[in-house]
Design an enzyme around this catalytic site. Structure first.
Site, PDB file in Angstrom:
ATOM      1  N   VAL A 173      35.238  14.772  81.209  1.00  0.00           N
ATOM      2  CA  VAL A 173      35.487  14.545  79.791  1.00  0.00           C
ATOM      3  C   VAL A 173      36.110  13.175  79.634  1.00  0.00           C
ATOM      4  CG1 VAL A 173      36.750  15.321  77.759  1.00  0.00           C
ATOM      5  CG2 VAL A 173      35.794  16.999  79.333  1.00  0.00           C
ATOM      6  N   CYS A 174      35.619  12.408  78.694  1.00  0.00           N
ATOM      7  CA  CYS A 174      36.205  11.113  78.364  1.00  0.00           C
ATOM      8  C   CYS A 174      36.253  10.224  79.617  1.00  0.00           C
ATOM      9  CB  CYS A 174      37.583  11.333  77.738  1.00  0.00           C
ATOM     10  SG  CYS A 174      38.302   9.898  76.914  1.00  0.00           S
ATOM     11  N   THR A 175      37.404   9.641  79.886  1.00  0.00           N
ATOM     12  CA  THR A 175      37.528   8.725  81.012  1.00  0.00           C
ATOM     13  C   THR A 175      37.587   9.436  82.355  1.00  0.00           C
ATOM     14  OG1 THR A 175      39.893   8.677  80.521  1.00  0.00           O
ATOM     15  CG2 THR A 175      38.568   6.821  79.724  1.00  0.00           C
TER      16      THR A 175
END
Length: 322
Positions: A108-110
């Site tokens: 998720v995300c970074t």
């Protein structure tokens, strides 16, 4: 242990929302009778508390180094601590080890930075938070980074964009595992859309960038967005601006990175998406108001941009159908 074993990997300065969007969504699925149920645990190196990027602390339920059971899903969270996590050889080694025994692997995300550092994303399409996409691409040239989609699935590897896209990815997992009805029930309890299509753009053209610095381009853009049902051919726009079509195209490519025709098509398609989820206008009305000559032209543009026909988009995203 029975059920779908899901492990969420956290670390110092992880993003709390990245973790909570996953754990809460799957808990709600369990409450609605997901069978087999999800058994969700949060793991961290050393098994200690995780100080999230907001300063709030959560207690890891598992010591990452001691997890040995096969997993249904392994998910790496993001957060401002992702760079340190991506440089932690011990953490990377255990993520790589667990991935070999997981049906699904995601970030998720970074958190994509961590997966990329393990080498798991080499040769794969992946996304991350739009702000970090250029950095991910520069540091990991073997990864095919696409900064636009909400989430990308490449084989058994999934990567999601910024923060709340964790909801979209988790709902997609619930639908895959237990069907659309279960995913819809979870979404309703979360008071969110069922899910945005995975390839919907992270950032709308109406919000993702400041107005063009060039006065002429800015004036043309303002005209386009205010008159979507008008004649917006490149020839018409160039005549309105008092320049040649070639010069207008050159200015658009320099300041917006796309031709006037492509910009118009994108503006019309995004406006149509907004009308589909916020009004009950018939397809003919949506097509007409947004400058598409026919419903079929709208459908073609919509499929090209969002990967789904407008009727399906309205059925799954519109609050008027819930």
């Amino acid at each position: 242990m029975t059920g779908r074993r899901v492990l969420v990997v956290g670390y110092d300065a992880a993003e709390l929302l990245d973790i909570a969007c996953i754990t809460t969504s799957l808990q709600i699925a369990n409450l609605h009778g997901a069978t087999p149920a999800y058994h969700v645990r949060v793991a961290a190196p050393g098994g200690g508390p995780i100080t999230c990027s907001t300063g709030l602390m959560i207690q890891a339920q598992e010591t990452l180094e001691r997890v040995n059971e096969p997993l249904d899903t392994l998910i790496v969270s993001g957060g401002i601590g992702h760079e340190a996590a991506a440089g932690n050889r011990v953490l990377l080694g255990h993520v790589r080890r667990l991935a070999r025994h997981s049906r699904r692997v995601a970030s998720v995300c970074t958190g994509a930075s961590v997966l990329a550092a393990t080498g798991l994303l080499d040769g794969r399409r992946a996304t991350t938070h739009w702000r970090w996409a250029p950095t991910l691409a520069a540091r990991h040239p073997k990864v095919i980074v696409d900064p636009d989609p909400i989430f990308i699935r490449d084989g058994n590897l999934c990567t999601a964009a910024g923060v709340t896209s964790a909801l979209d990815l988790t709902l997609a997992f619930v639908e895959e595992d237990h069907g659309a009805a279960m995913a819809r029930n979870v979404a309703r309890n979360l008071v969110t859309y069922l899910q945005r299509p995975g390839n919907q753009a992270q950032m709308s053209m109406f919000t993702n960038a400041p107005a063009p610095a060039d006065d002429l381009v800015r004036q043309v853009v303002e005209h386009v967005t205010a008159h979507l049902d008008a004649d917006l051919t490149t020839a018409a726009l160039a005549a309105r601006a008092g320049v040649s079509e070639r010069h207008l195209t050159r200015l658009f490519l320099k300041h917006l990175g796309q031709t006037p025709g492509r910009f118009v098509r994108q503006a019309r398609t995004e406006a149509a998406a907004h009308l589909l989820v916020s009004t009950t206008l018939p397809m003919t009305g949506v097509a007409s108001r947004c400058g598409f000559g026919t419903v079929e032209t709208l459908r073609q543009a919509f499929v090209a941009r969002y990967g789904t026909p407008p009727s399906r988009y309205r059925a799954t995203q519109s609050s008027t159908t819930r």
